[in-house]
Write a protein that holds these residues in place. Structure first.
Motif, mmCIF file in Angstrom:
data_model
loop_
_atom_site.group_PDB
_atom_site.id
_atom_site.type_symbol
_atom_site.label_atom_id
_atom_site.label_comp_id
_atom_site.label_asym_id
_atom_site.label_seq_id
_atom_site.Cartn_x
_atom_site.Cartn_y
_atom_site.Cartn_z
ATOM 1 N N LYS A 1 23.570 23.309 1.088
ATOM 2 C CA LYS A 1 22.758 24.461 1.470
ATOM 3 C C LYS A 1 23.405 25.780 1.037
ATOM 4 C CE LYS A 1 20.936 24.195 5.652
ATOM 5 N NZ LYS A 1 20.801 23.949 7.117
ATOM 6 N N PRO A 2 22.603 26.845 0.868
ATOM 7 C CA PRO A 2 23.185 28.162 0.575
ATOM 8 C C PRO A 2 24.173 28.562 1.659
ATOM 9 C CG PRO A 2 20.814 28.189 0.200
ATOM 10 C CD PRO A 2 21.119 26.877 0.862
ATOM 11 N N CYS B 1 14.678 21.575 6.503
ATOM 12 C CA CYS B 1 15.240 21.893 5.190
ATOM 13 C C CYS B 1 15.417 20.643 4.327
ATOM 14 C CB CYS B 1 16.583 22.590 5.372
ATOM 15 S SG CYS B 1 17.431 22.962 3.815
ATOM 16 N N ALA B 2 14.817 20.661 3.142
ATOM 17 C CA ALA B 2 14.926 19.523 2.240
ATOM 18 C C ALA B 2 16.363 19.301 1.777
ATOM 19 C CB ALA B 2 14.011 19.729 1.030
ATOM 20 N N LEU B 3 17.114 20.387 1.604
ATOM 21 C CA LEU B 3 18.511 20.270 1.190
ATOM 22 C C LEU B 3 19.361 19.650 2.298
ATOM 23 C CD1 LEU B 3 18.897 23.750 -0.550
ATOM 24 C CD2 LEU B 3 18.906 21.521 -1.697
ATOM 25 N N HIS B 4 19.112 20.073 3.533
ATOM 26 C CA HIS B 4 19.824 19.534 4.689
ATOM 27 C C HIS B 4 19.582 18.021 4.790
ATOM 28 C CE1 HIS B 4 21.444 20.281 8.904
ATOM 29 N NE2 HIS B 4 21.044 19.027 8.967
ATOM 30 N N VAL C 1 24.214 24.992 -5.011
ATOM 31 C CA VAL C 1 22.850 24.705 -4.582
ATOM 32 C C VAL C 1 22.034 24.135 -5.730
ATOM 33 C CG1 VAL C 1 20.707 25.714 -3.699
ATOM 34 C CG2 VAL C 1 22.907 26.443 -2.761
ATOM 35 N N ARG C 2 22.242 24.669 -6.941
ATOM 36 C CA ARG C 2 21.503 24.168 -8.105
ATOM 37 C C ARG C 2 21.785 22.687 -8.329
ATOM 38 N NH1 ARG C 2 21.529 27.262 -13.873
ATOM 39 N NH2 ARG C 2 21.726 28.973 -12.400
ATOM 40 N N THR C 3 23.042 22.301 -8.170
ATOM 41 C CA THR C 3 23.409 20.888 -8.314
ATOM 42 C C THR C 3 22.726 20.038 -7.258
ATOM 43 O OG1 THR C 3 25.563 21.451 -9.266
ATOM 44 C CG2 THR C 3 25.337 19.256 -8.325
ATOM 45 N N ALA C 4 22.665 20.544 -6.035
ATOM 46 C CA ALA C 4 22.035 19.801 -4.951
ATOM 47 C C ALA C 4 20.532 19.655 -5.174
ATOM 48 C CB ALA C 4 22.303 20.497 -3.621
ATOM 49 N N VAL C 5 19.891 20.707 -5.679
ATOM 50 C CA VAL C 5 18.445 20.679 -5.899
ATOM 51 C C VAL C 5 18.062 19.573 -6.882
ATOM 52 C CG1 VAL C 5 16.477 21.979 -6.819
ATOM 53 C CG2 VAL C 5 18.110 23.098 -5.306
ATOM 54 N N LYS C 6 18.929 19.281 -7.828
ATOM 55 C CA LYS C 6 18.647 18.238 -8.816
ATOM 56 C C LYS C 6 18.528 16.856 -8.172
ATOM 57 C CE LYS C 6 20.847 20.719 -12.645
ATOM 58 N NZ LYS C 6 21.969 20.754 -13.628
ATOM 59 N N ARG C 7 18.992 16.727 -6.946
ATOM 60 C CA ARG C 7 18.916 15.451 -6.244
ATOM 61 C C ARG C 7 17.585 15.292 -5.504
ATOM 62 N NH1 ARG C 7 23.625 12.966 -6.403
ATOM 63 N NH2 ARG C 7 23.003 11.520 -4.760
ATOM 64 N N LEU C 8 16.807 16.363 -5.435
ATOM 65 C CA LEU C 8 15.532 16.315 -4.732
ATOM 66 C C LEU C 8 14.415 15.795 -5.628
ATOM 67 C CD1 LEU C 8 15.684 19.752 -2.865
ATOM 68 C CD2 LEU C 8 16.237 17.489 -1.947
ATOM 69 N N THR C 9 13.422 15.187 -5.028
ATOM 70 C CA THR C 9 12.258 14.657 -5.737
ATOM 71 C C THR C 9 10.997 15.100 -4.999
ATOM 72 O OG1 THR C 9 12.099 12.619 -4.429
ATOM 73 C CG2 THR C 9 13.629 12.601 -6.324
ATOM 74 N N PRO C 10 9.826 14.898 -5.611
ATOM 75 C CA PRO C 10 8.589 15.230 -4.905
ATOM 76 C C PRO C 10 8.415 14.427 -3.616
ATOM 77 C CG PRO C 10 8.168 15.041 -7.255
ATOM 78 C CD PRO C 10 9.574 14.550 -7.026
ATOM 79 N N GLN C 11 9.103 13.306 -3.526
ATOM 80 C CA GLN C 11 9.000 12.487 -2.321
ATOM 81 C C GLN C 11 9.875 13.017 -1.179
ATOM 82 O OE1 GLN C 11 9.381 10.975 -5.536
ATOM 83 N NE2 GLN C 11 7.133 10.918 -5.436
ATOM 84 N N THR C 12 10.908 13.804 -1.525
ATOM 85 C CA THR C 12 11.815 14.323 -0.494
ATOM 86 C C THR C 12 11.673 15.827 -0.280
ATOM 87 O OG1 THR C 12 13.587 14.602 -2.143
ATOM 88 C CG2 THR C 12 13.511 12.509 -0.923
ATOM 89 N N TRP C 13 11.011 16.490 -1.233
ATOM 90 C CA TRP C 13 10.845 17.944 -1.163
ATOM 91 C C TRP C 13 9.357 18.262 -1.284
ATOM 92 C CZ3 TRP C 13 12.851 21.658 -5.566
ATOM 93 C CH2 TRP C 13 12.590 22.993 -5.209
ATOM 94 N N GLN C 14 8.770 18.700 -0.197
ATOM 95 C CA GLN C 14 7.328 18.925 -0.151
ATOM 96 C C GLN C 14 6.856 19.942 -1.179
ATOM 97 O OE1 GLN C 14 5.981 20.131 3.712
ATOM 98 N NE2 GLN C 14 3.814 20.133 3.137
ATOM 99 N N HIS C 15 7.643 20.975 -1.400
ATOM 100 C CA HIS C 15 7.247 22.053 -2.309
ATOM 101 C C HIS C 15 8.056 21.980 -3.600
ATOM 102 C CE1 HIS C 15 4.936 23.660 1.038
ATOM 103 N NE2 HIS C 15 6.001 23.439 1.777
ATOM 104 N N THR D 1 16.687 32.153 -2.720
ATOM 105 C CA THR D 1 15.713 31.073 -2.808
ATOM 106 C C THR D 1 14.319 31.664 -2.656
ATOM 107 O OG1 THR D 1 15.761 30.610 -0.414
ATOM 108 C CG2 THR D 1 17.345 29.433 -1.810
ATOM 109 N N ALA D 2 13.364 31.076 -3.347
ATOM 110 C CA ALA D 2 11.997 31.574 -3.299
ATOM 111 C C ALA D 2 11.341 31.213 -1.972
ATOM 112 C CB ALA D 2 11.197 30.975 -4.455
ATOM 113 N N THR D 3 10.188 31.820 -1.739
ATOM 114 C CA THR D 3 9.346 31.428 -0.607
ATOM 115 C C THR D 3 8.145 30.673 -1.150
ATOM 116 O OG1 THR D 3 8.233 33.585 -0.659
ATOM 117 C CG2 THR D 3 10.070 33.324 0.872
#
Length: 261
Positions: free
Chosen positions: A159-160, A142-145, A82-96, A119-121
């Motif tokens: 995803k987890p 889901c931003a990861l999805h 999941v940590r590796t996947a999160v690195k692919r997210l940006t503010p444009q694709t992940w609202q939070h 994962t946090a809330t």
């Protein structure tokens, strides 16, 4: 949990105790691996209705679906993936958007004693930090999805574990047979309210028992092919498909009551 009010979506949930049909077979690739599969569940037409009629697990928060709480990691491999996947997210694709592992995970406990990462809330009494609002420009859910789909991979790669496995429940344990041989038994069944423990009965709505979610075009063993393959391996999944297909031809003895007219 049965409800009499026809306006309450819980009224369309069936009870948890009904006849189930099972099949048991040895993994063609491993004679020490035995698969027990719940045909009542895997031949059902359950499908995820997130954003298309999902009522959510918390009252008044249907937009959350089943993402109202953070997802616990199953092990270190789950966290790393999941940590590796999160690195692919940006503010444009992940609202939070939050930079750094410690900012998008929290320490909690599953058993009330031992610490566990999840994962946090977004905030107190708010959904998972990866849940984008429906009107977010990059898309809700889901931003990861969504990132997995953009990258052309199956969401289970990002995803987890608990998120992509639901609502399939896989239990595994080594069992000693009467001749003292040992076999790893993988049980595939429905993750119903009881799967959550005692708190599962307090969920405002849960989809696996609801007629609202048994509307899929294909049976579960087909629509969840990638997930089932990841859970038991490709050779065992191929055998499962063979057995499920044969059962469909012969006719079920115990179909899922939520899928019956």
């Amino acid at each position: 949990m049965l409800v009499d009010d026809p306006e309450d979506p819980r009224s369309r949930e069936v009870g948890l105790d009904f006849p189930r049909e099972w099949i048991e077979f040895v993994d063609p690739a491993d004679d020490q691996h035995l698969v027990r599969a719940d045909l009542t569940w895997l031949l059902s037409r359950w499908t995820c209705v997130f954003g298309k009629g999902c009522h959510g697990i918390v009252a008044g928060r249907s937009a959350d679906g089943c993402c109202s709480h953070g997802a616990f990691f199953t092990d270190t491999d789950d966290e790393k993936r999941v940590r590796t996947a999160v690195k692919r997210l940006t503010p444009q694709t992940w609202q939070h958007f939050r930079r750094g592992f410690k900012n998008w995970t929290e320490t909690d406990t599953i058993d009330g004693k031992n610490p566990a990462r999840r994962t946090a809330t977004q905030d107190t009494d708010a959904p998972c930090v990866f849940l984008n609002d429906a009107d977010f420009p990059a898309g809700g859910g889901c931003a990861l999805h969504a990132q997995a789909l953009r990258d052309g991979v199956h969401p289970l790669e990002y995803k987890p574990d608990v998120c992509w496995q639901l609502p399939v429940r896989r239990d595994q344990e080594w069992t000693k047979r009467p001749d003292n041989s040992k076999v790893l038994v993988s049980t595939l069944t429905e993750f119903d309210r009881r799967g959550w423990g005692a708190g599962g009965h307090d969920l405002d709505w849960w989809c696996t028992s609801s007629t609202d979610a048994h509307v899929g075009a294909d049976p579960m063993y087909v629509s969840y092919g990638p997930e089932l393959t990841a859970l038991i391996g490709a050779p065992a999944y191929a055998k499962l498909v063979e057995l499920c297909t044969a059962r469909v031809r012969q006719g079920q003895l115990a179909p899922h009551p939520a899928g019956q007219d």
